[in-house]
Motif scaffolding. Structure first.
Motif, short mmCIF file in Angstrom:
data_model
loop_
_atom_site.label_atom_id
_atom_site.label_comp_id
_atom_site.label_asym_id
_atom_site.label_seq_id
_atom_site.Cartn_x
_atom_site.Cartn_y
_atom_site.Cartn_z
N LEU A 10 0.82 -1.21 0.00
CA LEU A 10 0.00 0.00 0.00
C LEU A 10 0.85 1.27 0.00
CD1 LEU A 10 -2.88 -1.08 2.38
CD2 LEU A 10 -2.99 -0.74 -0.09
N VAL A 11 1.94 1.28 0.75
CA VAL A 11 2.83 2.44 0.77
C VAL A 11 3.46 2.63 -0.61
CG1 VAL A 11 5.00 3.36 1.70
CG2 VAL A 11 3.25 2.47 3.25
N ALA A 12 3.83 1.54 -1.26
CA ALA A 12 4.41 1.65 -2.60
C ALA A 12 3.40 2.20 -3.60
CB ALA A 12 4.92 0.28 -3.06
N GLY A 13 2.15 1.82 -3.46
CA GLY A 13 1.14 2.24 -4.42
C GLY A 13 0.50 3.58 -4.12
N LEU A 14 0.26 3.85 -2.85
CA LEU A 14 -0.48 5.05 -2.46
C LEU A 14 0.38 6.11 -1.79
CD1 LEU A 14 -3.65 3.32 -0.96
CD2 LEU A 14 -3.50 4.54 -3.14
N GLY A 15 1.50 5.70 -1.23
CA GLY A 15 2.34 6.61 -0.47
C GLY A 15 1.96 6.60 1.00
N PRO A 16 2.90 6.93 1.86
CA PRO A 16 2.64 6.85 3.31
C PRO A 16 1.58 7.82 3.80
CG PRO A 16 4.80 7.82 2.89
CD PRO A 16 4.28 7.34 1.57
N THR A 17 1.47 8.99 3.19
CA THR A 17 0.48 9.97 3.65
C THR A 17 -0.94 9.46 3.42
OG1 THR A 17 2.03 11.78 3.26
CG2 THR A 17 -0.30 12.35 3.45
N LEU A 18 -1.22 8.92 2.24
CA LEU A 18 -2.56 8.39 1.97
C LEU A 18 -2.85 7.15 2.81
CD1 LEU A 18 -2.96 8.85 -1.89
CD2 LEU A 18 -4.03 10.16 -0.05
N VAL A 19 -1.84 6.31 3.03
CA VAL A 19 -2.06 5.13 3.88
C VAL A 19 -2.34 5.56 5.30
CG1 VAL A 19 -1.05 2.99 4.77
CG2 VAL A 19 -0.69 3.62 2.37
N ALA A 20 -1.64 6.59 5.78
CA ALA A 20 -1.92 7.11 7.12
C ALA A 20 -3.35 7.64 7.20
CB ALA A 20 -0.93 8.21 7.49
N ALA A 21 -3.78 8.37 6.17
CA ALA A 21 -5.15 8.90 6.15
C ALA A 21 -6.16 7.75 6.13
CB ALA A 21 -5.35 9.80 4.93
N MET A 22 -5.87 6.72 5.35
CA MET A 22 -6.79 5.58 5.23
C MET A 22 -6.93 4.83 6.55
SD MET A 22 -6.48 2.39 2.58
CE MET A 22 -4.91 1.88 3.22
N THR A 23 -5.84 4.70 7.28
CA THR A 23 -5.89 3.94 8.54
C THR A 23 -6.34 4.78 9.72
OG1 THR A 23 -3.56 4.40 9.04
CG2 THR A 23 -4.06 2.37 7.80
N GLY A 24 -6.26 6.09 9.58
CA GLY A 24 -6.60 6.96 10.70
C GLY A 24 -5.41 7.31 11.56
N SER A 25 -4.22 6.97 11.10
CA SER A 25 -3.01 7.30 11.85
C SER A 25 -2.75 8.80 11.75
CB SER A 25 -1.81 6.53 11.30
OG SER A 25 -0.61 7.00 11.88
N LYS A 26 -2.42 9.41 12.86
CA LYS A 26 -2.09 10.83 12.85
C LYS A 26 -0.64 11.05 12.43
CE LYS A 26 -5.46 12.11 16.40
NZ LYS A 26 -6.54 11.89 15.51
N ASP A 27 0.16 9.99 12.44
CA ASP A 27 1.58 10.06 12.07
C ASP A 27 1.74 9.57 10.63
OD1 ASP A 27 4.31 9.80 11.73
OD2 ASP A 27 4.63 8.59 13.52
N ARG A 28 2.01 10.49 9.71
CA ARG A 28 2.10 10.09 8.30
C ARG A 28 3.35 9.28 7.99
NH1 ARG A 28 4.64 14.62 4.92
NH2 ARG A 28 5.59 15.90 6.53
N LYS A 29 4.28 9.19 8.93
CA LYS A 29 5.48 8.38 8.74
C LYS A 29 5.29 6.94 9.24
CE LYS A 29 8.54 12.33 9.00
NZ LYS A 29 9.64 12.98 9.71
#
Length: 111
Positions: A10-29
């Protein structure tokens, strides 16, 4: 697949920021850390969203390609009341998201 592999795809396809948004993580890293083989394991709430996102991602990439899949994830979707799939996954609307994937794929096969 284990959680690190799912996060890596998912990080490779969407990037860490979008994956963070998708999961609800406040930390984009954090998603990039989950993607490392020796990284932390996502909490269950994040893991459930990662798994749903991966199911949708894998279905779309298999039928189309990564560019189409990424566009689908970030675009407003009428089957999700114009929310993006990223938002719907974060909100736990799994059945709706997978129905939207199926509808998109059925439509792309008719084209």
């Amino acid at each position: 697949m284990d959680s690190h592999d799912i996060a890596r795809v998912l990080v490779a396809g969407l990037g860490p920021t979008l994956v963070a948004a998708m999961t609800g993580s406040k930390d984009r890293k954090l998603p990039a850390k989950w993607a490392k083989p020796d990284g932390p394991t996502p909490r269950n709430e994040f893991l459930n969203r990662l798994q749903l996102g991966h199911r949708a991602w894998a279905s779309l990439v298999l039928a189309e390609n990564a560019h189409v899949a990424r566009s689908w994830f970030i675009g407003g979707n009428p089957l999700l009341q114009e929310a993006t799939p990223i938002t719907a996954i974060r909100e736990g609307r799994g059945a709706e998201v997978m129905a939207a994937v199926e509808a998109f794929l059925a439509g792309s096969q008719d084209a």
